[in-house]
Design an enzyme around this catalytic site. Structure first.
Site, short mmCIF file in Angstrom:
data_model
loop_
_atom_site.label_atom_id
_atom_site.label_comp_id
_atom_site.label_asym_id
_atom_site.label_seq_id
_atom_site.Cartn_x
_atom_site.Cartn_y
_atom_site.Cartn_z
N SER A 205 0.82 -1.21 0.00
CA SER A 205 0.00 0.00 0.00
C SER A 205 0.85 1.27 0.00
O SER A 205 1.68 1.45 -0.87
CB SER A 205 -0.97 -0.04 1.18
OG SER A 205 -1.87 1.02 1.09
N HIS A 206 0.68 2.09 1.04
CA HIS A 206 1.34 3.39 1.10
C HIS A 206 2.71 3.30 1.76
O HIS A 206 3.36 4.33 1.95
CB HIS A 206 0.44 4.34 1.89
CG HIS A 206 -0.01 3.72 3.16
ND1 HIS A 206 -1.00 2.76 3.20
CD2 HIS A 206 0.44 3.83 4.42
CE1 HIS A 206 -1.16 2.33 4.44
NE2 HIS A 206 -0.29 2.97 5.20
N ASP B 82 -2.35 6.70 -3.37
CA ASP B 82 -1.22 6.04 -2.70
C ASP B 82 -0.61 4.94 -3.57
O ASP B 82 -0.99 4.75 -4.73
CB ASP B 82 -1.66 5.49 -1.34
CG ASP B 82 -2.49 4.23 -1.48
OD1 ASP B 82 -3.22 4.12 -2.49
OD2 ASP B 82 -2.42 3.36 -0.60
N ASP C 85 -0.81 1.69 -4.00
CA ASP C 85 -1.60 0.70 -4.74
C ASP C 85 -2.94 1.26 -5.22
O ASP C 85 -3.79 0.51 -5.70
CB ASP C 85 -1.83 -0.55 -3.89
CG ASP C 85 -2.61 -0.25 -2.61
OD1 ASP C 85 -2.54 0.89 -2.13
OD2 ASP C 85 -3.30 -1.15 -2.11
N ASP D 8 -5.59 2.80 -3.72
CA ASP D 8 -6.89 2.77 -3.05
C ASP D 8 -7.15 4.01 -2.19
O ASP D 8 -8.29 4.25 -1.80
CB ASP D 8 -7.10 1.46 -2.26
CG ASP D 8 -6.02 1.18 -1.24
OD1 ASP D 8 -5.07 1.98 -1.13
OD2 ASP D 8 -6.12 0.14 -0.56
N ARG D 9 -6.12 4.78 -1.87
CA ARG D 9 -6.34 5.99 -1.07
C ARG D 9 -6.38 7.24 -1.94
O ARG D 9 -5.79 7.26 -3.03
CB ARG D 9 -5.21 6.18 -0.06
CG ARG D 9 -5.16 5.11 0.99
CD ARG D 9 -4.11 5.43 2.03
NE ARG D 9 -4.21 4.46 3.11
CZ ARG D 9 -3.65 4.59 4.30
NH1 ARG D 9 -2.91 5.65 4.57
NH2 ARG D 9 -3.81 3.67 5.22
N LYS E 234 -11.46 0.15 -1.18
CA LYS E 234 -11.55 1.60 -1.35
C LYS E 234 -10.90 1.94 -2.68
O LYS E 234 -10.09 1.18 -3.20
CB LYS E 234 -10.91 2.32 -0.18
CG LYS E 234 -9.48 1.96 0.09
CD LYS E 234 -9.08 2.53 1.45
CE LYS E 234 -7.69 2.06 1.85
NZ LYS E 234 -7.67 1.46 3.18
C1 G1P Z 1 -4.59 2.17 8.52
C2 G1P Z 1 -5.79 3.07 8.55
C3 G1P Z 1 -7.04 2.26 8.26
C4 G1P Z 1 -6.89 1.53 6.94
C5 G1P Z 1 -5.62 0.70 6.96
C6 G1P Z 1 -5.35 0.05 5.60
O1 G1P Z 1 -4.71 1.19 9.51
O2 G1P Z 1 -5.91 3.74 9.77
O3 G1P Z 1 -8.14 3.12 8.23
O4 G1P Z 1 -7.98 0.69 6.71
O5 G1P Z 1 -4.50 1.53 7.27
O6 G1P Z 1 -5.20 1.01 4.59
P1 G1P Z 1 -4.01 1.31 10.95
O7 G1P Z 1 -2.53 1.49 10.69
O8 G1P Z 1 -4.59 2.52 11.60
O9 G1P Z 1 -4.37 0.03 11.64
ZN ZN Z 2 -3.32 1.52 -0.30
#
Ligand code: G1P
Ligand code: ZN
Length: 542
Positions: A112-113, A276, A278, A280-281, A375
């Protein structure tokens, strides 16, 4: 082509979380580590004779991992794999491809990010046939298999050419290398008024989309510049790079600062957005104006009837617990239900599948709908473009009008990253111990109405998820929420979410930090943060 059965032993730490298995690249490079986890997926989920979708965000290790997984899929009897050209598939595009082609599941290679590159993170995530992240019973089954593993199966075959769309075979398995963008772009075109958005761009409206050298570059270039006619250069950092150009592909005010600065320039674009690693954000910006993800969700819901894909109305709305209550106000106005779920997209899956909700979102820059089961960053950007095209007003004007109509849920999130894990747990224990005495007390001038550790009962399958974060509910719809991150790969991260409702925002400062100062102070004091952790100031503020 022959199959080798390689003897192996379980690795101790292969428990997939909400976002799959995420580790440093070096860990994934430990001999047999990736293979063990992938075999655990094949052992837990019956993919024999089925179709699998495969792709990733282009980060470091993707090319090698794709070849390994293809050879293992062939050796495990998978009938067909749909793989994105060059191994590319954004998370929402993978979700759509799984659904559209009725695949049994998908493997997405992404963290992801989180930063990429040789010293960065890598990840493997399994999605099920509805296109969404595997629910806990599946991730737990994968974990259980990873602890019993003694061998994995892999085909002795050549690497597969993934650089062009083609139909290939590997052993007796069929491989379709697909255009990673086409199906997704068509889906977007079916939901949004592309003609209106194209007209907006023709009128001289200027946008900057920052793909952060991650996966959305090719998607945004095709959709914004080719299909919608935005001028070339609208998409910046549009080429996916294995290390994301050294950046941190997380679209927030800290990591997408180049875009934030561009939007503050006097001759800057009218609209700014970023996604981000991948895809999704999303982050949404107007000229010198930041739209919080919680406000964005509420605003999309309030304007949905003006967007073709949602013209028929919304079945319901949902937000994760720490997300601001702005969307609840819209749900009340529309007279539709609003669900409060634990953090993590997987909790929306049942509600979406059951048709109970149409839009949902999280404060962590995630927004989506029933069009896929993840998302979707670009979807949110296009939704905004559609609203801007029909409203013909600026981002700031539209947000201010929303506040004038619904009031404003002033909101901020403070992250304390890199805490020692025992210290973070001590903070939560201290809070737990204080909860019973809180109701009735006054914090930052507001009475505490109630407090708890959030417990969710899924309205569809009645499964219970307890311990999802401490909530302190104050008079006037103010809240303080504490929880530990479940996605970090180093130490522990404490997140504090602070919210207050402002019924007359036009009379007050725009600056959330200033208007929430007393609650922020109270939140820190209540957690005894300084005493326990030695820290007072957060590492990231959004
Ligand atoms: C974080 C975000 C959460 C999201 C997740 C995956 O998780 O807060 O909303 O679903 O990344 O993208 P956290 O690190 O807070 O558990
Ligand atoms: Zn992501």
């Amino acid at each position: 082509m022959s199959i080798t059965v390689v003897a192996t032993v379980p690795f101790p730490d292969q428990r997939p979380g909400t976002s799959g298995l995420r580790k440093k690249v070096a860990v994934f490079r430990t001999p047999h580590y990736l293979e063990n986890f992938v075999q655990a997926i094949f052992n837990a989920v019956d993919l024999g004779g089925r179709t699998l979708v495969l792709g990733g965000d282009g980060r470091y290790l993707n090319p090698e991992a794709l070849q390994t997984i293809l050879k293992m899929a062939a050796a495990n009897g998978v009938a067909k794999v749909l793989v994105g050209r060059d191994g590319i598939l954004s998370t929402p595009a993978a979700s759509h491809v799984i659904r559209k082609h009725r695949a049994e599941g998908g493997i997405i290679l992404s963290a992801s990010h989180n930063p990429g590159g040789v010293d960065g993170d890598f990840g493997v995530k399994y999605n099920i046939s509805n296109g969404g992240p595997a629910p806990e019973k599946v991730t737990e089954a994968i974990y259980a298999k990873s602890r019993q593993i003694t061998a994995y199966r892999i085909l002795n075959g050549p690497d597969v050419a993934l650089d062009r769309v083609a139909r290939l075979t590997l052993g007796s398995m069929r491989i379709e290398v697909i255009d990673p963008v086409a199906d997704y772009a068509d889906l977007m075109e079916s939901l949004f008024a592309f003609d209106r958005i194209a007209a907006l761009f023709r009128s001289g409206f200027r946008m900057s989309f920052d793909a952060m050298h991650a996966v959305t570059g090719p998607y945004a270039t095709e959709i914004l510049e080719r299909r919608l006619g935005a001028s070339p250069g609208t998409v910046v950092h549009g080429v996916p790079l294995p290390d994301f150009g050294g950046g941190h592909p997380d679209p927030n005010l800290t990591y997408a600062h180049a875009l934030v600065e561009a939007m503050a320039a006097p001759d800057g674009p009218d609209f700014g957005a970023a996604c981000d690693g991948d895809g999704d954000r999303n982050m949404i910006l107007g000229r010198n104006f930041f739209v919080t993800p919680s406000d964005s969700l509420a605003l999309l819901a309030a304007h949905a009837h003006r967007v073709p894909g949602y013209r028929e109305g919304l079945a319901g709305l949902a937000r994760s617990m720490p997300t601001s209550q702005a969307v609840d106000r819209v749900a009340r106005r529309l007279n539709i239900p609003c669900y409060e779920t634990p953090t993590g997209w997987k909790f929306f899956g049942n509600l979406l599948d059951a048709g109970k909700i149409t839009l949902c979102g999280e404060e962590s820059f995630g927004t989506g709908s029933d069009h896929v089961r993840e998302k979707d960053g670009l979807w949110a950007v296009l939704f905004w473009l559609n609203i801007l095209a029909v409203e013909g007003r600026s981002v700031e004007a539209i947000v201010r009008e929303h506040w004038a109509s619904f009031g404003r849920n002033v909101y901020t999130r403070h992250d304390y990253e890199g805490l020692a894990t025992p210290v973070a747990h001590q903070v939560l224990t201290h809070l737990h111990d204080s909860l019973a005495a809180l109701p009735g007390r006054v914090l930052a001038g507001r009475r505490v109405n109630a407090c708890d550790d959030f417990r969710y009962v899924d309205p569809v399958d009645h499964s219970v998820s307890a311990g999802q974060g401490i909530r302190i509910l104050l008079e006037g719809d103010a809240r303080i929420v504490y929880r530990l991150s479940g996605t970090g790969t180093e130490g522990a991260t404490l997140r504090i979410y602070i919210e207050a409702f402002d019924a007359a925002p036009e009379r007050h400062t725009l600056d959330a930090q200033a208007s929430l100062a007393d609650l922020i102070h109270a939140a820190r004091a209540l957690a005894a943060l300084k005493e326990i952790s030695g820290r007072e100031e957060p590492t990231v503020v959004t």
